[in-house]
Motif scaffolding. Structure first.
Motif, PDB file in Angstrom:
ATOM      1  N   GLU A  11       0.831  -1.201   0.000  1.00  0.00           N
ATOM      2  CA  GLU A  11       0.000   0.000   0.000  1.00  0.00           C
ATOM      3  C   GLU A  11       0.866   1.252   0.000  1.00  0.00           C
ATOM      4  OE1 GLU A  11      -2.748  -0.180   3.280  1.00  0.00           O
ATOM      5  OE2 GLU A  11      -3.629  -1.977   2.352  1.00  0.00           O
ATOM      6  N   TYR A  12       1.880   1.203   0.832  1.00  0.00           N
ATOM      7  CA  TYR A  12       2.777   2.345   0.919  1.00  0.00           C
ATOM      8  C   TYR A  12       3.422   2.600  -0.428  1.00  0.00           C
ATOM      9  CZ  TYR A  12       6.766   5.166   2.289  1.00  0.00           C
ATOM     10  OH  TYR A  12       7.703   6.155   2.381  1.00  0.00           O
ATOM     11  N   GLU A  49       2.287   1.823  -3.292  1.00  0.00           N
ATOM     12  CA  GLU A  49       1.330   2.310  -4.284  1.00  0.00           C
ATOM     13  C   GLU A  49       0.978   3.767  -4.084  1.00  0.00           C
ATOM     14  OE1 GLU A  49      -1.756  -0.530  -4.038  1.00  0.00           O
ATOM     15  OE2 GLU A  49      -0.749  -1.904  -5.420  1.00  0.00           O
ATOM     16  N   ARG A  50       1.077   4.206  -2.852  1.00  0.00           N
ATOM     17  CA  ARG A  50       0.745   5.596  -2.576  1.00  0.00           C
ATOM     18  C   ARG A  50       1.787   6.563  -3.121  1.00  0.00           C
ATOM     19  NH1 ARG A  50      -1.133   4.364   2.552  1.00  0.00           N
ATOM     20  NH2 ARG A  50       0.806   5.047   3.480  1.00  0.00           N
ATOM     21  N   GLN A  51       2.966   6.073  -3.312  1.00  0.00           N
ATOM     22  CA  GLN A  51       4.025   6.956  -3.774  1.00  0.00           C
ATOM     23  C   GLN A  51       3.696   7.492  -5.167  1.00  0.00           C
ATOM     24  OE1 GLN A  51       7.371   4.401  -3.312  1.00  0.00           O
ATOM     25  NE2 GLN A  51       8.198   5.699  -1.701  1.00  0.00           N
TER      26      GLN A  51
END
Lengths: 443, 862
Positions: free
Chosen positions: B652-653, B655-657
């Motif tokens: 998730e982290y 993908e957030r970038q």
């Protein structure tokens, strides 16, 4: 799933390498190994003199320690090429006879007593009281009871299984020595198996099992060993007596026993697999059969690293890898193995038939359209036979399938399970369970 | 007197002080030379004994510091302050040698005592007397106490006796503090004065002469210093006379005994007695014992005793605090231990046994008692060996592992292993004789040590180690097997568990996955591990990880992930494996805890590579999670099942970038590979995974890479099917096969499996070789909600049942519960039977196949 079927690599080994006699033997009684050897000898061809001799020697070594003197003497003659057996056999024979007579006398009284109605009618279920009663009324001593046991053992050793069984039965009625009683039970089981009276064998088996479960509960190692032995012995009724099939399968799938098989004797899986597969359709309860099938698939997968033979590989290929070609290949091999196995010989055809059903079933489950020609090749039948076979199958199993003759295909119809049905399924038990729950709370 | 001296001192001019210096140094040397010639050894002895005494008195002081002494203390302090002022004054005016200053202090203390005597203030006297004693130790010149001191204590004793006598006569009571002071002084003075008895006697006999002998000589010289130096020759002269009297014992002990076999043991005794006391100069003792050991031709018994004491004394150097033992001492200890073992091997009739009775060896040497085969010496070889081992570990912990020093130190392990091995042989020899009753436990302990040194090493290394130890090498696996089996049969509790774990670890290290797994399962350690000590729990965690890595090398991704989950999913790998301390952000750690934790750390060469571990774990998680994500993504009604929370969080982290650069570390690689895999670009994923450098640390790197490539292909296919199934009516198997470069048989097997497990609503068409996707399986929102509702309802019932069952302790087993084989769809080996379902992870049920759980929380903090 990670490891592909290792079957492909070593699938073509000769069926002889799957002979399990050597693995089975340590867990069987002398007398039980004998028929296995006999069977092996029977399968030999004319030109295999060396092997025949080997087996003969094995037979001799096997029976040397028993008291079947006459037979042993004959074997010895055959082995050494003598006409007359040496004198020592006559001597031994004489000795055995003496012993027999001696025990006969010792047990005469008690045997006679137990045949009298007035005595038997006075016996209760309480063993201690029985013994007291016999002591008081008829001057029976503990030694006499124990003599029954020894006599039984001797009879068994001589090959008089029926007599031995009878004696051990009597002993068990009277004796209070728990250890000896359990030995006697094992002894009777062996007698019944060897005299092929399966019904009483099943009774004894049940008794032995109870003994193992209760008496050895705090000795896991002994429990394991006893269970292993029982599992091996149970193979005799399993494949020779149809009625024993279901209770025995239940027994084998019992947690304790399945663990024993996995831990101590994975080769039993072959027999278990065959039993389960041939049991399909015969079982009264289809659900149980399905569950057993699932279990066997799971166990075969788990034990794949420890034990493999064409039978288990067949299951592996069919139910785990979904590799139908491989499954077909293994089936052919498995048939050979079955035909050379003492226990499974009679079930080979049955197995092949059931296995085909199994293949077809899972094939149909996955495919929407199957070419008839291809299928017949897969089943190892010619076109017409295959067609007939499929029609029968569709009728029997009520599959939703049709044969399209023009195209030469079987068309499956897979109705999607409806959502409504699913919801109904899931909520079905709810009411009943809630009721049980309320009842439990109220208590 | 003192005033006079001081006065003289004051009056002395600056110019003369220089001369003094010159003179005094000469004088000093002369005195020293004299002194040394007579009793160098003695002085050592003397010092020691005095120190003992001092520490004794210190100890005595301890409890008295309460109560009234608070008051005294404050008195003390004020006095000290005064003194300080004084000395400051003096310091400003002239420079004095430290010794002079001490003398002055002594003088002032004595005068204080005299003052106290005048006004009968015993509490003052008591505190001053203590001070006096402390000062005099520093001032002791050779063996002699200063004259003035002798005079003071003699006077004090007299005065005290007087006071005591008076007390008896007069009914008037002293006040409480005073009385207490008096008592204290009384006790101490009796004890103290004994040591100086001869001098005191001399003083008493002729007080003037005693004192005068001082006064006469210094007269021509400058006063205060002259006193000190002049004193010495006289004293030594006196001493020689007195040698025949009071001092003779002390003297002879130091000098004569040194080299006579009879008194070695007495000597040892004093050393043993001084062990652990304050101010004992351990190095000095060690030196003494070394000479003892070297020079004296002694009986085996003495040799054994000396070596035992010597080794323990060496260990004492490292004791206390976190400081590890000095390297040379460790080596010496190792040598000594070796020679001890050598003696024991040679002298078969001498045995070292725990719990043997102490010999009364002061007078005569113990001999082998009648009717017995052995001379039993109390002691424990195994403890010494264990200690040696621990010390090595400690020093390895402290050394920076990336230096050559570490490697140097590590070579000592070979000799240590040797020693352990010899110890083991010795114990086996002892065990053969049943009459000795050597406890099984000692043998177990030493075998465990041996095992500890080999279990984590690859077979080749073990082989070398063995070869060096006894020029013979068998199969390492066999060795481990024998050792651990022996322990398993002959021990219980922790050692047994450890033996088991060591064996499993070794098997796992050598790619015997199934064996190690089966052993792990049959050990049932996962149930009881929480009850063991932390070191064992750490070993358990290490073993678990090793088994997981082994499964991975075998290509069993599912099993590997499952096994590693508990350790790696926690995010505390470092702590759980004792390979580093985590920085605690929220909970404060006491220094004590921190120290313990540091002690638990494994030395670097035993570490399991954490980066590799993480890499394996993440890769496994990726292979399992990505298809799962694709599956749940397409049909929302499937229960959200999470295999690895850690992985999900990272994903998730990632993908957030907003911008993602080229991957830098392992994690980046895996994350980018995951993304590619999710998009169906299996080739890209494989490239990412293959470019991770750390794979090189695995044996057979290429095999691992091919294995991974294969797995990625398959999982890629599955992911693709899950993701794109809704958009296709039919898909040709040939297309799929070319797309994923798998042969069509494999593709159809994969598809068949998915269909059979009802993961994919489709069917195969054999004639056209296509996958036909079924229509109408997409549920409307209402329908899926209904399904969820029914699910929830049935889980509610289940929870109720479980609650009730817990309440009634299982007695109300009335309701037949459905055999919930949760989540075992994809090859789950969990034959989950009934059992409590742990939250969200049905695989981790009984069934006997998973061995996680247990040692976690507890392994971290005691």
């Amino acid at each position: 799933m990670a490891s592909t079927s290792p079957a492909a690599t070593n699938g073509d080994a000769a069926p002889a390498s799957y002979d399990l006699v050597l693995k089975l033997a340590p867990h069987l009684d002398r007398h039980m190994i004998f028929p296995l050897l006999e069977f092996n000898a029977g399968r030999l061809k004319e030109d295999e003199q060396d092997k025949a001799r080997e087996i003969l020697a094995a037979k001799y070594a096997l029976l040397k320690k028993t008291n079947m003197t006459d037979y042993v003497a004959n074997l010895y003659c055959e082995l050494e090429g003598l006409k007359e057996p040496p004198a020592e056999y006559a001597e031994r024979r004489q000795k055995v006879f003496h012993q027999l007579e001696k025990y006969e006398q010792e047990t005469a009284k008690i045997t006679e007593l137990l045949q009298r109605d007035d005595v038997v009618n006075n016996l209760r279920s309480d063993k201690v009281a029985n013994l007291e009663f016999l002591k008081k009324e008829h001057e029976v001593t503990l030694d006499m009871v124990n003599a029954l046991y020894d006599f039984g053992q001797l009879q068994y050793s001589c090959g008089n299984y029926a007599d031995a069984s009878e004696l051990l039965y009597r002993f068990r009625v009277l004796s209070t020595d728990n250890d000896k009683v359990s030995y006697a039970t094992w002894g009777r089981l062996a007698c019944e198996i060897l005299s092929m009276s399966w019904e009483s064998a099943m009774e004894e088996l049940q008794k032995v099992r109870e003994g193992i479960d209760t008496r050895l509960a705090n000795n896991p190692l002994a429990q394991l060993q006893h269970r292993t032995q029982l599992v091996h012995w149970a193979l005799f009724p399993l494949f020779n007596y149809d009625k024993a099939r279901e209770p025995l399968l239940d027994l084998f799938f019992n947690a304790g026993f399945i663990n024993t098989i996995q831990a101590n004797s994975p080769w039993i899986l072959r027999y278990l697999t065959v039993a389960v597969i041939t049991n399909r359709g015969r079982a009264k309860n289809a659900g149980v059969q399905q569950k057993q099938m699932k279990d066997i698939v799971r166990i075969v997968k788990q034990e794949a690293y420890e034990y493999q033979d064409p039978v288990t590989r067949f299951v592996h290929a069919l139910c785990i890898d979904f590799d139908f070609e491989e499954a077909q290949h293994q089936l052919v091999l498995a048939e050979e193995v079955l035909r050379s196995d003492f226990f499974l010989l009679a079930h080979a055809d049955d197995f092949v038939d059931s296995a085909r059903h199994l293949i077809f079933e899972s094939y149909c489950k996955i495919h929407a359209r199957i070419s008839l020609k291809d299928l017949s090749a897969r089943l190892g039948l010619n076109n017409d036979d295959a067609e007939k076979w499929i029609v029968n199958l569709i009728r029997d199993t009520r599959l939703d399938a049709k044969i399209d003759y023009k195209e030469g295909t079987v068309v499956m119809n897979h109705p999607p399970s409806s959502v409504y049905q699913q919801v109904i399924e899931r909520t079905k038990g709810g009411f009943f369970r809630t009721q049980v729950l309320t009842a439990a709370v109220a208590r | 007197m003192s005033r006079f001296f001081r006065g003289g001192d004051d009056s002395s001019t600056d110019s003369s002080s220089e001369e003094e210096e010159v003179y005094s140094s000469e004088e000093e040397e002369k005195v020293k030379a004299e002194d040394e010639s007579s009793s160098e050894e003695e002085s050592d002895e003397e010092e020691e004994s005095e120190e003992e005494e001092e520490s004794d008195s210190d100890e005595e002081e301890g409890p008295k510091k309460k109560g009234a002494n608070r008051f005294l203390q404050s008195d003390d302090e004020s006095e000290e302050e005064e003194e300080e002022e004084q000395s400051e004054d003096e310091a400003t005016t002239k420079v004095k040698s430290a010794k002079d200053k001490r003398f002055d202090e002594l003088e002032s203390t004595i005068s204080q005592i005299q003052n106290g005597q005048k006004i009968n203030d015993w509490s003052l006297i008591a505190s001053e007397f203590d001070k006096l004693n402390r000062q005099v130790v520093k001032l002791q010149d050779g063996s002699k106490a200063p004259k003035s001191y002798i005079k003071a204590i003699a006077d004090l004793e007299d005065f005290m006796n007087e006071t005591l006598a008076k007390q008896k006569v007069t009914p008037k009571k002293m006040n409480a503090t005073n009385a207490r002071g008096l008592n204290a002084v009384k006790q101490r003075i009796r004890k103290n004065n004994k040591d100086y008895q001869t001098q005191i006697d001399a003083y008493r006999k002729d007080a003037d002469a005693f004192m005068e002998s001082d006064d006469e000589i210094p007269a021509p010289k400058t006063v205060s210093k002259a006193l000190r130096f002049a004193e010495a020759p006289v004293v030594s002269a006196e001493q020689q006379e007195e040698d025949d009297k009071g001092f003779s014992t002390v003297d002879s002990r130091g000098k004569v005994v040194q080299y006579t076999p009879e008194s070695i043991l007495k000597h040892l005794r004093t050393i043993i007695e001084s062990r652990g006391k304050k101010n004992t100069d351990r190095l000095e003792q060690i030196k003494v014992m070394e000479t003892l050991n070297k020079v004296v031709p002694i009986t085996p018994y003495q040799k054994i005793r000396v070596l035992q004491t010597l080794i323990s004394a060496r260990f004492d150097l490292g004791a206390g605090g976190a400081a590890q033992m000095p390297l040379d001492q460790w080596k010496a200890a190792e040598r000594d231990l070796a020679s001890l073992l050598e003696i024991l091997e040679k002298e078969k009739d001498h045995v070292v046994v725990e719990g043997a009775e102490e010999w009364d060896d002061d007078d005569k040497l113990p001999t082998i008692p009648e009717g017995e085969k052995y001379l039993k010496v109390p002691g424990s070889v195994v403890s010494l060996i264990e200690r040696l081992d621990d010390e090595l570990t400690r020093s390895l912990q402290a050394i920076d592992p990336h230096t050559s020093e570490y490697i140097d130190r590590l070579t000592d392990e070979g000799s240590l292993y040797n020693t352990i091995f010899r110890g083991l042989l010795y114990y086996e020899h002892l065990r053969k004789d049943a009459s000795l009753e050597v406890p099984q436990e000692s043998l177990n302990r030493i075998i465990q040590r041996r095992l500890d040194h080999v279990y984590y090493k690859p077979a080749q290394v073990v082989k070398i180690l063995e070869e060096n130890a006894w020029k013979q090498s068998g199969d390492a696996g066999k060795l481990i097997n024998i050792l651990s089996n022996y322990l398993f049969e002959n021990s219980e509790g922790i050692i047994r568990a450890r033996a088991m774990l060591c064996q499993i670890y070794f098997l796992a290290l050598h790619d015997e996955y199934y064996k190690s797994r089966d052993l792990m399962l049959t050990s049932h350690l996962q149930e009881t591990i929480a009850n063991f000590d932390i070191a064992t729990q750490i070993l358990y965690n290490r073993t678990l990880v090793q088994v997981g890595l082994c499964a991975f090398r075998k290509g069993l991704v599912y099993d590997a992930q499952n096994t590693l989950q508990e350790i790696c999913g926690s995010g505390r790998q470092k702590e759980l494996l004792a390979q580093g301390v985590m920085i605690q952000r929220y909970s404060q750690v006491t220094p004590e805890q921190e120290r313990l934790e540091k002690q638990r750390q494994l030395p670097f060469h035993m570490h399991i590579n954490l980066e590799l571990l993480e890499c394996v774990y993440l890769t496994c998680s990726m292979l399992l999670e990505i298809p799962l994500l694709a599956q749940t993504g397409s049909s929302p009604d499937v229960k959200k099942r999470i295999i690895s929370k850690t992985y999900r969080r990272m994903l998730e982290y990632h993908e957030r970038q907003i911008f993602t650069g080229p991957p830098e570390n392992t994690r980046d690689h895996v994350m980018q590979a995951s993304k590619a895999l999710a998009a169906g670009e299996w080739k890209k994923a494989t490239d990412f995974i293959h470019s991770i450098k750390i794979w090189d640390l695995m044996p057979n790197t290429e095999d691992i890479k091919t294995m991974l490539a294969k797995q990625i292909q398959e999982e890629g296919l599955r992911t693709y099917l899950f993701t794109y199934a809704p958009f296709y009516d039919t898909l040709a198997i040939a297309t799929l096969s070319s797309m994923f470069e798998l042969d069509s048989r494999k593709v159809s097997a994969v598809v068949s499996k998915m269909i059979s497990h009802e993961e994919l609503a489709a069917a195969l068409d054999q004639v056209t070789e296509t996958v036909i996707f079924r229509k109408g399986v997409e549920l409307s929102r209402l329908q899926s909600l209904a399904l969820t509702l029914s699910d929830k309802a049935s889980s509610l019932i289940e929870t109720n049942e479980r609650t009730l069952e817990q309440k009634t302790q299982g007695s109300a087993n009335a309701f037949s519960r459905k055999d919930n084989r949760g989540g075992g769809q994809r090859g789950g080996r969990g034959g989950a039977r009934g059992g409590a379902r742990t939250g969200g992870n049905p695989q981790r049920q009984a069934g006997g196949t998973q061995f996680t759980g247990g040692a976690l929380g507890n392994a971290v903090r005691g």
